[in-house]
Design an enzyme around this catalytic site. Structure first.
Site, PDB file in Angstrom:
ATOM      1  N   ASP A  35     -11.206  -0.235 -10.969  1.00 36.26           N
ATOM      2  CA  ASP A  35     -11.391  -1.234 -12.015  1.00 36.26           C
ATOM      3  C   ASP A  35     -12.476  -2.234 -11.630  1.00 36.26           C
ATOM      4  OD1 ASP A  35      -7.946  -1.540 -13.183  1.00 36.26           O
ATOM      5  OD2 ASP A  35      -9.408   0.074 -13.256  1.00 36.26           O
ATOM      6  N   ALA A  36     -12.532  -2.539 -10.334  1.00 34.85           N
ATOM      7  CA  ALA A  36     -13.521  -3.506  -9.871  1.00 34.85           C
ATOM      8  C   ALA A  36     -14.937  -2.986 -10.130  1.00 34.85           C
ATOM      9  CB  ALA A  36     -13.318  -3.790  -8.388  1.00 34.85           C
ATOM     10  N   TYR A  38     -15.792  -0.756 -12.346  1.00 40.78           N
ATOM     11  CA  TYR A  38     -15.998  -0.724 -13.791  1.00 40.78           C
ATOM     12  C   TYR A  38     -16.358  -2.126 -14.292  1.00 40.78           C
ATOM     13  CZ  TYR A  38     -15.027  -0.144 -18.749  1.00 40.78           C
ATOM     14  OH  TYR A  38     -15.139  -0.125 -20.105  1.00 40.78           O
ATOM     15  N   LEU A  85      -8.814  -8.419 -22.511  1.00 38.13           N
ATOM     16  CA  LEU A  85      -8.694  -9.824 -22.126  1.00 38.13           C
ATOM     17  C   LEU A  85     -10.032 -10.283 -21.568  1.00 38.13           C
ATOM     18  CD1 LEU A  85      -5.280  -9.586 -20.281  1.00 38.13           C
ATOM     19  CD2 LEU A  85      -5.713 -10.969 -22.318  1.00 38.13           C
ATOM     20  N   GLU A 115       1.221 -14.891 -15.937  1.00 35.83           N
ATOM     21  CA  GLU A 115       1.905 -13.597 -15.827  1.00 35.83           C
ATOM     22  C   GLU A 115       1.124 -12.656 -14.945  1.00 35.83           C
ATOM     23  OE1 GLU A 115       1.988 -12.085 -19.775  1.00 35.83           O
ATOM     24  OE2 GLU A 115       3.749 -13.238 -20.338  1.00 35.83           O
ATOM     25  N   LYS A 117      -0.807  -9.486 -14.000  1.00 33.23           N
ATOM     26  CA  LYS A 117      -1.515  -8.469 -14.768  1.00 33.23           C
ATOM     27  C   LYS A 117      -1.221  -7.127 -14.105  1.00 33.23           C
ATOM     28  CE  LYS A 117      -5.897  -7.546 -17.059  1.00 33.23           C
ATOM     29  NZ  LYS A 117      -6.080  -6.113 -16.808  1.00 33.23           N
ATOM     30  N   ASP A 119      -0.962  -3.257 -13.525  1.00 35.64           N
ATOM     31  CA  ASP A 119      -1.945  -2.216 -13.798  1.00 35.64           C
ATOM     32  C   ASP A 119      -1.243  -0.901 -14.129  1.00 35.64           C
ATOM     33  OD1 ASP A 119      -4.362  -1.099 -14.094  1.00 35.64           O
ATOM     34  OD2 ASP A 119      -4.853  -0.997 -11.963  1.00 35.64           O
ATOM     35  N   GLU A 176       3.351  -3.115 -20.518  1.00 33.21           N
ATOM     36  CA  GLU A 176       2.588  -2.234 -19.637  1.00 33.21           C
ATOM     37  C   GLU A 176       3.569  -1.274 -18.958  1.00 33.21           C
ATOM     38  OE1 GLU A 176      -0.643  -2.863 -19.687  1.00 33.21           O
ATOM     39  OE2 GLU A 176      -1.526  -1.932 -17.907  1.00 33.21           O
ATOM     40  N   TYR A 228       4.911  -7.993 -22.161  1.00 35.28           N
ATOM     41  CA  TYR A 228       4.087  -9.197 -22.087  1.00 35.28           C
ATOM     42  C   TYR A 228       3.738  -9.797 -23.445  1.00 35.28           C
ATOM     43  CZ  TYR A 228       0.300  -5.829 -22.767  1.00 35.28           C
ATOM     44  OH  TYR A 228      -0.492  -4.835 -23.251  1.00 35.28           O
ATOM     45  N   LYS A 325      -8.979 -12.464 -12.364  1.00 37.27           N
ATOM     46  CA  LYS A 325      -8.997 -11.215 -11.594  1.00 37.27           C
ATOM     47  C   LYS A 325      -9.090 -11.506 -10.105  1.00 37.27           C
ATOM     48  CE  LYS A 325      -9.234  -7.680 -14.563  1.00 37.27           C
ATOM     49  NZ  LYS A 325     -10.411  -6.880 -14.595  1.00 37.27           N
ATOM     50  N   CYS A 419     -10.788  28.323   7.238  1.00 37.53           N
ATOM     51  CA  CYS A 419      -9.794  27.395   7.772  1.00 37.53           C
ATOM     52  C   CYS A 419     -10.267  26.869   9.123  1.00 37.53           C
ATOM     53  CB  CYS A 419      -8.456  28.112   7.927  1.00 37.53           C
ATOM     54  SG  CYS A 419      -7.220  27.154   8.825  1.00 37.53           S
ATOM     55  N   CYS A 422      -7.588  28.382  12.016  1.00 40.66           N
ATOM     56  CA  CYS A 422      -7.458  29.792  12.373  1.00 40.66           C
ATOM     57  C   CYS A 422      -8.694  30.611  12.006  1.00 40.66           C
ATOM     58  CB  CYS A 422      -6.228  30.409  11.721  1.00 40.66           C
ATOM     59  SG  CYS A 422      -6.429  30.660   9.952  1.00 40.66           S
ATOM     60  N   CYS A 437      -6.085  27.810   3.078  1.00 39.88           N
ATOM     61  CA  CYS A 437      -6.201  28.850   4.086  1.00 39.88           C
ATOM     62  C   CYS A 437      -5.375  30.048   3.610  1.00 39.88           C
ATOM     63  CB  CYS A 437      -5.668  28.340   5.419  1.00 39.88           C
ATOM     64  SG  CYS A 437      -5.421  29.640   6.633  1.00 39.88           S
ATOM     65  N   CYS A 442      -1.213  31.437   9.782  1.00 37.74           N
ATOM     66  CA  CYS A 442      -2.070  30.380  10.347  1.00 37.74           C
ATOM     67  C   CYS A 442      -1.226  29.401  11.163  1.00 37.74           C
ATOM     68  CB  CYS A 442      -2.777  29.641   9.219  1.00 37.74           C
ATOM     69  SG  CYS A 442      -3.643  28.149   9.745  1.00 37.74           S
TER      70      CYS A 442
HETATM   71  P1  AMP Z   1      -8.366  -5.441 -20.000  1.00 39.56           P
HETATM   72  O1  AMP Z   1      -8.246  -4.176 -20.785  1.00 39.56           O
HETATM   73  O2  AMP Z   1      -8.584  -5.232 -18.532  1.00 39.56           O
HETATM   74  O3  AMP Z   1      -9.308  -6.423 -20.610  1.00 39.56           O
HETATM   75  O4  AMP Z   1      -6.945  -6.152 -20.055  1.00 39.56           O
HETATM   76  C1  AMP Z   1      -6.081  -6.038 -21.143  1.00 39.56           C
HETATM   77  C2  AMP Z   1      -4.927  -5.207 -20.729  1.00 39.56           C
HETATM   78  O5  AMP Z   1      -4.238  -5.757 -19.638  1.00 39.56           O
HETATM   79  C3  AMP Z   1      -3.896  -5.105 -21.780  1.00 39.56           C
HETATM   80  O6  AMP Z   1      -4.208  -4.120 -22.721  1.00 39.56           O
HETATM   81  C4  AMP Z   1      -2.684  -4.722 -20.997  1.00 39.56           C
HETATM   82  O7  AMP Z   1      -2.658  -3.304 -20.884  1.00 39.56           O
HETATM   83  C5  AMP Z   1      -2.937  -5.230 -19.602  1.00 39.56           C
HETATM   84  N1  AMP Z   1      -1.972  -6.226 -19.146  1.00 39.56           N
HETATM   85  C6  AMP Z   1      -1.282  -6.145 -17.997  1.00 39.56           C
HETATM   86  N2  AMP Z   1      -0.497  -7.199 -17.833  1.00 39.56           N
HETATM   87  C7  AMP Z   1      -0.669  -7.987 -18.914  1.00 39.56           C
HETATM   88  C8  AMP Z   1      -0.127  -9.241 -19.326  1.00 39.56           C
HETATM   89  N3  AMP Z   1       0.753  -9.897 -18.569  1.00 39.56           N
HETATM   90  N4  AMP Z   1      -0.544  -9.746 -20.501  1.00 39.56           N
HETATM   91  C9  AMP Z   1      -1.451  -9.095 -21.256  1.00 39.56           C
HETATM   92  N5  AMP Z   1      -1.998  -7.921 -20.919  1.00 39.56           N
HETATM   93  C10 AMP Z   1      -1.631  -7.375 -19.758  1.00 39.56           C
HETATM   94 ZN    ZN Z   2      -5.605  28.745   8.805  1.00 41.62          ZN
END
Ligand code: AMP
Ligand code: ZN
Length: 679
Positions: A35-36, A38, A85, A115, A117, A119, A176, A228, A325, A419, A422, A437, A442
């Site tokens: 994700d980082a 991305y 978000l 809250e 977040k 994943d 989630e 959430y 984040k 392998c 072996c 293998c 083996c």
């Molecule tokens: P993003 O798509 O990274 O912009 O973040 C939005 C997504 O975060 C939402 O669609 C949820 O799937 C996820 N999410 C996880 N925890 C929460 C939370 N506590 N509140 C809102 N969204 C959350």
């Molecule tokens: Zn082997």
């Protein structure tokens, strides 16, 4: 100012990359970047577009939420879009968020909810009069997929609400779906035992099973949900987000974390002002590794629903929330060597040995490379400088090679086609990512197989550890499982680092394991797809090795909980003369080939097909199934002309009507008990 055509090209390139990753993430559930990473692409694109607003096009990924629904599931139009978000990466960016909403609603005060977040995969659950009527994925934010049946299999999603929200006409809940790390580790071990490919991380493991065509797969995964939001309610009495979430928990959404009473307090709390909210972000960040699930930030939300409404949303995100984040847990280091290890099933698994480096308090010296494709995709080479990422307790992985630092004249890593232990040919079947293998004798495979054979949940041979197995195989004392039982104390005492006393204990443990019974033995043999659970089903069903060996594939496939894929693997296993010979050797050595308590006698329900509907008082659904299967019958899910009996319990569903319509005999609980001999 840079040449505008270069900027345009860069923007196009970023959009193309982001679209590809969106597709991998949302549609295929097979993300290739963290994700980082991305986020980095996304932020760069946003920055460029902000500097050149004339280059923004409506189809840019910054202008929508991403992803398309996969074909095959019915589509669901979200009445209220499931948005992204907005992100903040520092306390100051969080303060800027508050400054923005203060400009929008001048003179007002705000309190917040912080809250976790979590994943995983976001879903929308629709309740009508307290009943779950539909569950959908987020999809592209406007159109998702109807995955109701699958979501019904997630334990912590109530099918019926109780408490304060049960009477609502309509209630749409957002949350989630995710997997606890503990559950993930257990699942990983299970898949490995069954000779299956484990998932790279909990997110993949959670995202995949929400969408398979077979809800049974969802059911078998330890999934949970973190709710959430409420996106729609009739009537709509909520004034505070926190209060709404509290009511959801009261109504049946419970977090299934064992023994942690104030768990929720960690995941969601009220904050009186923005500084308290920032403090909450810091605390969750510090506790990040202890949360037990993957969490990549904290979402701050304005608590007042009325203020939320007035703030509204952009097309991309709500204005009343921000995701803080966490900085990525990443570092760069050098790959000393790429090692290939050989597993029990012969799978060749590459691991990168690293120049040790510290990430968030842990010293990292290895990273997984998964398989040959991954090495090729990353083009990692020995000696390369790489960026690695650690997420929770799972073994770190490599994000990318820092190519600027690559030494001259290095060669791409060539994945061995033999392998490494072996020397036998390694084979990678069409369409699979793993090469194995091909030598069944083996030594590397044998060692792993023996360790599995003796492991706690298999034959449970204490003291049969790495060092012992290593020597037993290297000195050719053990060439197959049965050889273990011919080892005497003297031979064992001759092994290095094994004193007389330990040799006696080991010998006793080996001999004692003969009595484990068919279930454990089947698991110990390491048949592909036969994990502990499947082994137990087979043992219960057949009772003895003799009967199992002779079972035709079609019969195996009919057993509840087995299915065609496992049936094929089991039948194939018993068709190999070599496997039969090895089992014969075990038999001769005195290893028990029966399961205690399973009657090998006649099976009165052989060939009979049952359907169960409604609740029984004397047994759970699974117990009833078990009893039927044990006597040779089987249980299917829908009534047809082939059905022999429909067992009708309390509050039966439409299957009772189906039975009447098709003229299939029905049994009430008393009659059922009589039939299975439990009356
Ligand atoms: P993003 O798509 O990274 O912009 O973040 C939005 C997504 O975060 C939402 O669609 C949820 O799937 C996820 N999410 C996880 N925890 C929460 C939370 N506590 N509140 C809102 N969204 C959350
Ligand atoms: Zn082997």
């Amino acid at each position: 100012m840079a040449d505008i055509s270069k900027v345009r090209a860069k923007i196009e390139e970023l959009r193309r990359l982001i679209r590809r990753h969106d597709y991998l993430y949302y549609v295929l559930d097979r993300p290739e970047v963290s994700d980082a990473e991305y986020d980095k692409l996304y932020q760069e694109l946003k920055r460029l577009e902000e500097a050149h607003p004339d280059l923004i096009t409506p189809d840019s990924p910054t202008q929508r939420v991403g992803g398309q629904p996969v074909e095959g599931f019915a589509q669901v139009q979200h009445k209220v879009a499931m948005l992204s978000l907005d992100n903040a990466y520092s306390a100051d960016e969080v303060r800027e968020f508050e400054a923005r909403i203060k400009r929008a609603l001048p003179g007002e005060r705000f309190t917040y909810v912080a809250e976790a977040k979590v994943d995983g995969l976001s879903v929308a659950l629709l309740y009508e009069q307290g009943r779950l009527v539909r569950g959908a994925t987020r999809g592209d934010g406007r159109t998702g997929e109807d995955v109701t049946l699958n979501l019904m299999k997630v334990r912590s999603i109530p099918h019926r609400l109780d408490g304060p929200l049960a009477k609502f006409n309509v209630l749409e809940v957002r949350g989630e779906v995710f997997m606890w790390r503990q559950g993930f580790e257990r699942l990983k071990r299970k898949l490995e035992e069954e000779g299956e490919e484990p998932f790279a991380n909990p997110r993949n493991a959670a995202a995949g099973p929400v969408r398979p065509k077979d809800p049974q797969i969802t059911a078998a995964r330890p999934l949970d949900i973190f709710v959430y939001g409420v996106s729609h309610a009739e009537p709509d009495p909520f004034t505070s987000h926190y209060q709404a979430m509290h009511q959801l928990h009261e109504s049946g959404f419970r977090i299934h974390s064992k023994g942690e009473k104030n768990m929720l307090e960690r995941y969601r709390r009220r904050c009186g002002d923005i500084e308290a909210a920032i403090e909450a972000c810091r605390e969750v960040e510090e506790a990040r590794d202890k949360l037990g699930c993957d969490c990549d930030g904290v979402v701050l939300k304005v608590d007042s629903i009325e203020q939320e409404r007035r703030l509204g949303s952009t097309t991309h995100h709500p204005r009343w929330a921000i995701a803080y984040k966490f900085p990525a847990q990443q570092a760069t280091t050098i790959i000393k060597k790429i090692e290939i290890s050989v597993g029990r099933t012969g799978a060749l698994t590459p691991t990168a040995e690293l120049e040790p480096v510290e990430i968030a308090g842990a010293t990292i010296s290895r990273a997984t490379l998964h398989n040959a494709d991954e090495i090729e995709r990353l083009d990692v080479r020995e000696g390369d400088t790489v960026l690695i990422e650690r997420a929770g307790d799972v073994i770190p992985h490599i994000l990318q090679v820092v190519t600027e630092k690559r030494r001259p004249r290095t060669k791409p890593f060539s994945f061995p086609n033999r392998c490494p232990v072996c020397g036998a040919e390694a084979f990678r079947p069409e369409g699979e990512v793993v090469s194995r293998c091909t030598n069944s004798a083996c030594p590397a495979r044998l060692k792993q197989s023996l360790l599995h054979f003796g492991s706690r949940r298999a034959m449970d041979i204490e003291h049969l550890g790495d060092a012992v197995v290593e020597q037993l195989v290297d000195r050719s004392l053990v060439k197959e499982f049965a050889d273990l039982y011919g080892l005497d104390v003297k031979t064992l005492a001759d092994l290095e680092r094994l004193a007389e006393k330990s040799a006696t204990n080991l010998s006793r443990a080996i001999q004692g394991s003969k009595r484990q019974g068919l279930g454990r033995l089947l698991f110990a043999l390491g048949i592909r797809y036969v994990g502990e659970h499947v082994a137990a089903i087979l043992a219960q069903h057949y009772g003895s090795m003799d009967r199992l060996e002779k079972a035709p594939e079609e019969e195996l496939a009919e057993i509840y909980g087995i299915g065609p894929r496992i049936a094929q693997s089991v039948a194939l296993y018993f068709r190999q003369p070599e496997n039969r010979r090895q089992i014969e050797q075990l038999r001769k050595a005195g290893v028990k080939m029966r399961e205690e308590g399973v009657t090998a006698g006649p099976r009165p329900l052989a060939g009979k097909i049952f359907v169960l509907t409604g609740g029984l008082e004397g047994f759970s659904r699974d117990e009833a199934k078990e009893l039927i299967v044990r006597q040779g019958g089987r249980v299917t899910s829908s009534v047809s002309k082939k059905t022999d009996y429909v067992v009708v319990g309390k509050d039966p569903g439409s299957k009772d009507d189906d039975a009447k319509r098709l003229g299939v005999p029905t049994l009430d609980e008393a009659a059922f008990k009589k039939l299975i001999g439990k009356a």
